[in-house]
Design a protein around this motif. Structure first.
Motif, PDB file in Angstrom:
ATOM      1  N   LEU A   1       0.750  -1.215  -0.053  1.00 63.40           N
ATOM      2  CA  LEU A   1      -0.048   0.000  -0.016  1.00 63.40           C
ATOM      3  C   LEU A   1       0.888   1.263  -0.162  1.00 63.40           C
ATOM      4  N   SER A   2       0.326   2.209  -0.562  1.00 63.07           N
ATOM      5  CA  SER A   2       1.222   3.685  -0.520  1.00 63.07           C
ATOM      6  C   SER A   2       0.938   4.544   0.623  1.00 63.07           C
ATOM      7  N   PHE A   3       0.631   3.777   1.679  1.00 71.45           N
ATOM      8  CA  PHE A   3       0.428   4.563   2.978  1.00 71.45           C
ATOM      9  C   PHE A   3       1.659   4.479   3.953  1.00 71.45           C
ATOM     10  N   SER A   4       2.427   5.304   4.322  1.00 73.07           N
ATOM     11  CA  SER A   4       3.673   5.229   4.872  1.00 73.07           C
ATOM     12  C   SER A   4       3.270   5.570   6.478  1.00 73.07           C
ATOM     13  N   LEU A   5       4.425   4.951   7.436  1.00 68.69           N
ATOM     14  CA  LEU A   5       4.409   5.337   8.729  1.00 68.69           C
ATOM     15  C   LEU A   5       4.534   6.706   9.140  1.00 68.69           C
ATOM     16  N   PHE A   6       5.165   7.542   8.022  1.00 69.07           N
ATOM     17  CA  PHE A   6       5.275   8.790   8.358  1.00 69.07           C
ATOM     18  C   PHE A   6       3.988   9.753   8.543  1.00 69.07           C
ATOM     19  N   SER A   7       2.976   9.303   7.918  1.00 69.59           N
ATOM     20  CA  SER A   7       1.716  10.003   7.773  1.00 69.59           C
ATOM     21  C   SER A   7       1.107   9.786   9.417  1.00 69.59           C
ATOM     22  N   VAL A   8       1.281   8.124   9.782  1.00 71.19           N
ATOM     23  CA  VAL A   8       0.813   7.969  11.118  1.00 71.19           C
ATOM     24  C   VAL A   8       1.781   8.766  12.162  1.00 71.19           C
ATOM     25  N   THR A   9       3.048   8.978  12.005  1.00 69.13           N
ATOM     26  CA  THR A   9       3.627   9.563  12.943  1.00 69.13           C
ATOM     27  C   THR A   9       3.070  11.232  13.137  1.00 69.13           C
ATOM     28  N   LYS A  10       2.730  11.748  11.776  1.00 73.32           N
ATOM     29  CA  LYS A  10       2.413  13.089  12.076  1.00 73.32           C
ATOM     30  C   LYS A  10       1.120  13.331  12.684  1.00 73.32           C
ATOM     31  N   ILE A  11       0.360  12.279  12.405  1.00 73.47           N
ATOM     32  CA  ILE A  11      -0.943  12.097  13.193  1.00 73.47           C
ATOM     33  C   ILE A  11      -0.994  12.016  14.459  1.00 73.47           C
ATOM     34  N   LEU A  12      -0.133  11.168  15.173  1.00 74.09           N
ATOM     35  CA  LEU A  12       0.120  11.035  16.574  1.00 74.09           C
ATOM     36  C   LEU A  12       0.906  12.224  17.134  1.00 74.09           C
ATOM     37  N   SER A  13       1.884  12.720  16.315  1.00 72.02           N
ATOM     38  CA  SER A  13       2.594  13.743  16.991  1.00 72.02           C
ATOM     39  C   SER A  13       1.488  15.180  17.233  1.00 72.02           C
ATOM     40  N   VAL A  14       0.695  15.339  16.474  1.00 70.72           N
ATOM     41  CA  VAL A  14      -0.477  16.429  16.588  1.00 70.72           C
ATOM     42  C   VAL A  14      -1.194  16.132  17.719  1.00 70.72           C
ATOM     43  N   PHE A  15      -1.569  14.643  17.613  1.00 69.81           N
ATOM     44  CA  PHE A  15      -2.472  14.106  18.819  1.00 69.81           C
ATOM     45  C   PHE A  15      -1.808  14.259  20.025  1.00 69.81           C
ATOM     46  N   GLY A  16      -0.473  14.190  20.278  1.00 71.88           N
ATOM     47  CA  GLY A  16       0.259  14.309  21.460  1.00 71.88           C
ATOM     48  C   GLY A  16       0.313  15.919  21.946  1.00 71.88           C
ATOM     49  N   ILE A  17       0.409  16.649  20.803  1.00 73.78           N
ATOM     50  CA  ILE A  17       0.614  18.095  21.193  1.00 73.78           C
ATOM     51  C   ILE A  17      -0.756  18.718  21.816  1.00 73.78           C
ATOM     52  N   CYS A  18      -1.883  18.123  21.184  1.00 70.35           N
ATOM     53  CA  CYS A  18      -3.103  18.522  21.590  1.00 70.35           C
ATOM     54  C   CYS A  18      -3.411  17.946  23.174  1.00 70.35           C
ATOM     55  N   ILE A  19      -3.061  16.519  23.453  1.00 74.73           N
ATOM     56  CA  ILE A  19      -3.127  15.855  24.785  1.00 74.73           C
ATOM     57  C   ILE A  19      -2.179  16.679  25.753  1.00 74.73           C
ATOM     58  N   ALA A  20      -1.040  17.241  25.253  1.00 80.09           N
ATOM     59  CA  ALA A  20      -0.270  17.997  26.386  1.00 80.09           C
ATOM     60  C   ALA A  20      -0.990  19.350  26.714  1.00 80.09           C
ATOM     61  N   VAL A  21      -1.513  20.082  25.531  1.00 77.89           N
ATOM     62  CA  VAL A  21      -2.285  21.119  25.876  1.00 77.89           C
ATOM     63  C   VAL A  21      -3.397  20.698  26.833  1.00 77.89           C
ATOM     64  N   ALA A  22      -4.117  19.723  26.597  1.00 77.80           N
ATOM     65  CA  ALA A  22      -5.132  19.176  27.591  1.00 77.80           C
ATOM     66  C   ALA A  22      -4.604  19.123  28.964  1.00 77.80           C
ATOM     67  N   HIS A  23      -3.693  18.450  29.038  1.00 74.95           N
ATOM     68  CA  HIS A  23      -3.019  18.058  30.287  1.00 74.95           C
ATOM     69  C   HIS A  23      -2.771  19.371  31.336  1.00 74.95           C
ATOM     70  N   LEU A  24      -2.103  20.299  30.338  1.00 75.44           N
ATOM     71  CA  LEU A  24      -1.716  21.564  31.208  1.00 75.44           C
ATOM     72  C   LEU A  24      -3.043  22.431  31.602  1.00 75.44           C
ATOM     73  N   CYS A  25      -4.110  22.485  30.622  1.00 76.67           N
ATOM     74  CA  CYS A  25      -5.179  23.039  30.880  1.00 76.67           C
ATOM     75  C   CYS A  25      -5.842  22.455  32.163  1.00 76.67           C
ATOM     76  N   ILE A  26      -5.822  21.031  32.335  1.00 74.93           N
ATOM     77  CA  ILE A  26      -6.485  20.520  33.553  1.00 74.93           C
ATOM     78  C   ILE A  26      -5.667  20.634  34.687  1.00 74.93           C
ATOM     79  N   SER A  27      -4.274  20.626  34.637  1.00 75.21           N
ATOM     80  CA  SER A  27      -3.396  21.009  35.732  1.00 75.21           C
ATOM     81  C   SER A  27      -3.653  22.309  36.381  1.00 75.21           C
ATOM     82  N   TYR A  28      -4.198  23.111  35.711  1.00 71.39           N
ATOM     83  CA  TYR A  28      -4.373  24.508  36.227  1.00 71.39           C
ATOM     84  C   TYR A  28      -5.877  24.848  36.409  1.00 71.39           C
TER      85      TYR A  28
END
Length: 914
Positions: free
Chosen positions: A406-433
């Motif tokens: 298939l023409s679907f690379s792991l790089f695309s998944v890495t980008k999706i999980l990276s963006v997801f991780g950024i949003c989770i980190a922001v959520a963690h910060l908001c909940i901490s405060y």
């Protein structure tokens, strides 16, 4: 094609997810009561024994259901083999259920079972009957009968919940949770029998194929359940049942994501098996894989936000301690489901033997990670699970891709999980405060789509298609929740609210939009209609002319802190929030006044008219002069502050909710029809002119005065009025000036207005030493511009095609003013301009005999510079008699066809005939 598949998948997933949402909402509703009757430790015990239920149901039902669906789709053109595949699966599931109950009874009566033997028996019975019930659900899902799925799934859970509550209230405590499930599954046993009887066909050959395909899945089901169960064992061993009860409470919220993820994954085989048969199937499947990964991450993120909201609003004291764990808890859940998507190659290649092998590698690895991290409490569990599932996804992708490239690379998944991780980190910060839920919703909920679109995780073409699909989905649901007004009821039009909401036009004093606004308002007033004008644009002019009927709209400057380079962002935000500010400020006027219609001149990011129309049940007329999104996309700085996705949504909401859309040209109507809007509600109504104001006889004194002041009494003056922009032909005028004055020294150019290209034409005039033959007036108000036009002998309108090739959709106000002033016109042979200039000479050659009778001027192809030069020479050398013939024709046409009163009458007539 991708959007067709996603639309089909989202439709199915919506019903599957809705079923889960209803069930989880019902469980949450009664969860506080259940926990008040049983202890947190008992809840942990129940969670621990639920592992057996998870193992059993996946072992018995998943392989039979998957085998049935796969071979049902495989033999799409052979109904007998389809029936045999179903009969085989139903028989296998029935035998498996019987074997489970029989084994449990042997363990119980043979005293082989552990101390809580009753729990083992009742769980085994629950597994058996759930297996039969799950086959019914799989059969319905296979035929995509989503409404029946919703009814059965929710019905079973509602019955189980009610029986549980009755059992707990009667004092059965933990037993009530298991016995209720058993009885709720037994109720649906007749449905299983009925479907089985209808498919009493069996095939040993097909059964062997199903076993070959499903046996590895059976082993995989055991291992997959271990992914979700082994952590519970470590928690119970290291921290006790109470800690497991806390983990179980987190899973009550995580189950919302899991059920929706299962709903998404239930549509997965139906889509990829069908996509495999399409042309360019591999590319389509790769696109589907990316879309499903994004969908899973999106569901995980918003499930986390929803869980936080649920705790803070419904259990702010009792379960507040769970909020600290929420963001991290959802990371491994998302990673595991994405890993399942990455196994597409196994299913497509029908070689599933590698799946259990991968599971056999990951489960020990997960156990090893848990051994070293579980001592650190739940945080260690989250870390071990996340690491294990990321490795699991990478290995799955590598091997499945080797089986079915298939023409679907792991790089695309890495980008999706990276963006997801950024949003989770922001959520963690908001909940901490301990920030309010709204901060998390806007800070995280809006950050996710912005990052998805700006990091190019999906292609621009997919962004447009997905954006269009999502906008239509939002609008469709909005129209269902808040239906738009029906047709105008043909009663006399006594009162009207005129809305103008473009906040960027606050200081506007001249131009086509000013003329149009005043013309429409006066047209309605001349019919005897009471018009209340609410506007944030051109307030000085409107206040002076309509002081008693004018409401000035203002936007609260809540974003005043955004300055310098962020000022553009501030303007966009204020444009969006202006909808709510304006609607709020006008609500008092609706209490005191009764309006028959709302007439809004559409502006970017504003839907005030829609809000008022829905709220007060008043039809909305939308004046649509062009797509504001398109205009600002062409002219505005190239940055993400445009919010074009939001602007397009608001633009389409305006167009959908408007009872009538008034456009100024056929090109605009054609564009809207292509986009899917109802042709029957679109009126083509060109701009107009007030012939009493633009009357050359009344302005003769001003003509002589200006020509004297400019020392052009003996000159032949070509006039132009307008915005000096790209498609107004400013470059053409600059290029033709030196050639015209070279051949006709007495020619003079009077250019009225200002704009982005004014510095360009000034430089060209200096470069070609043409200053003595050109007058640039700069920006002047409408009255002075009218006097300058009176001083001219002919007019120019060299409008050009749009830079991106879009059809010219305008209805230039200057053209109607030119016609009313009764002078010959040189214009581009383009769209509506051609209609207005009919009849005219087209591309005439100098020196030939000209038939000017009944003509209005000369039409030239937009790119034909020499044609404009020749046309100017022809008019400058024409006789007085020829010019006078043109003058009379032009003014007669303006008076007869293009008055503002006729413009408004056309609107009223259109409304009454709908």
């Amino acid at each position: 094609m991708l959007m067709d598949y996603l639309k089909r998948g989202s439709y199915n997933s919506f019903f599957f997810g809705l079923s889960s949402a209803i069930v989880r909402a019902l469980n949450f509703l009664f969860l506080p009561y259940l926990l008040s009757q049983i202890s947190l430790e008992e809840f942990g015990i129940w969670e621990f024994y639920q592992m057996l239920f998870s193992y059993g149901t996946l072992l018995l039902s998943s392989y039979a259901a998957t085998g049935m669906i796969r071979f049902f789709l495989l033999y799409k053109d052979n109904s007998l083999k389809q029936m045999q595949a179903i009969g085989n699966s139903f028989l296998a599931s029935f035998l498996g259920a019987c074997a489970t109950i029989f084994t449990a009874l042997i363990l119980y009566y043979g005293n082989v079972a552990p101390a809580r033997a009753e729990y083992i028996v009742i769980i085994s019975t629950s597994i058996a009957f759930f297996t039969l019930f799950s086959m019914v659900l799989a059969y319905i899902r296979m035929h995509e009968k989503v409404v029946w799925y919703l009814v059965l799934f929710c019905g079973q859970n509602i019955i189980a919940t009610m029986l549980t509550l009755l059992g707990v209230a009667a004092g059965y405590r933990l037993r009530a949770l298991w016995y209720a499930n058993v009885f709720s599954f037994i109720i649906f046993l007749p449905l299983f029998i009925r479907i089985w009887i209808r498919h009493r066909a069996y095939s040993y050959e097909i059964f062997k194929q199903q076993i070959t395909y499903s046996l590895p899945l059976l082993i995989y089901s055991f291992l997959y359940t271990s992914f979700l169960s082994i952590d519970r064992w470590f928690i119970q061993q290291n921290q006790g049942y109470e800690a497991l009860g806390t983990y179980a409470l987190l899973w009550r919220f995580g189950a919302l994501f899991q059920f929706v993820a299962i709903a998404i994954m239930d549509t997965w085989p139906l889509l990829i098996f069908n996509a495999q048969k399409e042309r360019d199937g591999q590319l389509l499947i790769a696109q589907l894989m990316r879309s499903f990964c994004i969908a899973i991450a999106t569901v995980g993120l918003y499930a986390m936000i929803g869980s936080y909201a649920g705790i803070m609003y419904f259990f702010p004291v009792k379960y507040n301690f769970l909020t600290a764990y929420l963001p991290s808890f959802f990371i491994p859940l998302v990673c595991l489901e994405i890993a399942r998507v990455l196994q597409a190659g196994f299913a497509l290649a029908t070689r599933t033997n590698y799946i259990p092998l991968i599971g056999a590698i990951i489960v020990p690895l997960q156990a090893l990670f848990l051994y070293f991290t579980s001592w650190h409490g739940l945080w260690g569990i989250f870390l071990a699970n996340s690491t294990s599932f990321i490795i699991y996804g990478a290995i799955s992708h590598k091997i499945s891709n080797a089986l079915y490239p298939l023409s679907f690379s792991l790089f695309s998944v890495t980008k999706i999980l990276s963006v997801f991780g950024i949003c989770i980190a922001v959520a963690h910060l908001c909940i901490s405060y301990r920030l309010n839920f709204l901060f998390i919703f806007f800070g995280v909920g809006l950050l996710w789509p912005i990052l998805i679109f700006t990091t190019n995780i999906i292609t621009q073409l997919e962004q447009k298609k997905l954006g269009k699909f999502m906008r239509r989905l939002v609008i469709k649901n909005l129209k269902y929740i808040c239906p738009p007004m029906k047709n105008y009821n043909n009663k006399p039009l006594e009162s009207l609210l005129y809305l103008r909401t473009d906040i960027c036009a606050e200081e506007l004093t001249a131009g086509g939009s000013v003329t149009h606004t005043l013309g429409v308002i006066d047209g309605f007033k001349n019919r005897g209609t009471k018009v209340i004008i609410a506007s944030c644009a051109m307030p000085t002019i409107l206040q002076e002319k309509y002081s008693n009927d004018f409401i000035r709209l203002k936007v609260s400057r809540i974003f005043i802190f955004l300055r310098w380079k962020l000022n553009y962002l501030r303007w966009r935000l204020e444009s969006f929030f202006s909808t709510f500010f304006f609607a709020r400020s006008l609500r008092l006027y609706f209490k005191k006044n009764s309006f028959d219609l709302i007439y809004q001149r559409y502006s970017l990011l504003n839907a005030t008219g829609v809000l008022l129309s829905v709220r007060y049940k008043i039809p909305l007329i939308l004046e649509y002069n062009s797509s504001e999104v398109w205009q600002f996309d062409q002219l505005a700085p190239k940055n993400w502050f445009k919010f074009n996705w939001l602007a397009r949504l608001i633009e389409e909401i305006n167009l959908e909710y408007a009872q009538t859309i008034v456009v100024v040209s056929q090109a605009l109507k054609d564009d809207l029809v292509i986009k899917g809007f109802d042709s029957a509600k679109i009126l083509v109504n060109p701009n107009g002119v007030d012939a009493n104001l633009y009357d050359p006889e009344k302005l003769i004194d001003k003509r002589n005065q200006i020509r004297s002041e400019l020392s052009i009494e003996d000159r032949f003056v070509f006039g132009f009025v307008g915005t000096f922009s790209f498609w107004h032909g400013i470059e053409t005028i600059a290029d033709m000036i030196p050639d015209v004055i070279k051949k006709i020294p007495r020619a003079h150019f009077l250019l009225i207005g200002d704009g982005i290209l004014k510095p360009y034409i000034e430089n060209e005039i200096k470069r070609t030493s043409s200053s003595s033959n050109v007058t640039l007036t700069g920006l002047v108000n409408a009255q002075i511009a009218r006097e300058y036009l009176a001083a001219c002998d002919a007019f120019l309108c060299p409008t050009q095609q749009m830079p991106d090739g879009t059809r010219f959709f305008g209805s230039p106000t200057k053209m109607f003013e030119y016609l009313s002033m009764g002078k010959p016109i040189i214009a581009s042979n383009l769209e509506q301009i051609t209609e207005l200039m009919n009849p005219s000479l087209i591309n005439p050659q100098p020196g030939t005999k000209l038939e000017l009778e009944n003509k209005l001027g000369i039409l030239v192809d937009p790119k034909n510079l020499s044609g404009f030069i020749d046309a100017a020479i022809i008019l400058a050398t024409a006789s007085f008699t020829e010019i006078q013939m043109i003058n009379k024709n032009s003014r007669d046409k303006a008076i007869l066809n293009y008055s503002w009163q006729k413009n408004v009458d056309s609107i009223i007539l259109f409304l009454c005939n709908r």
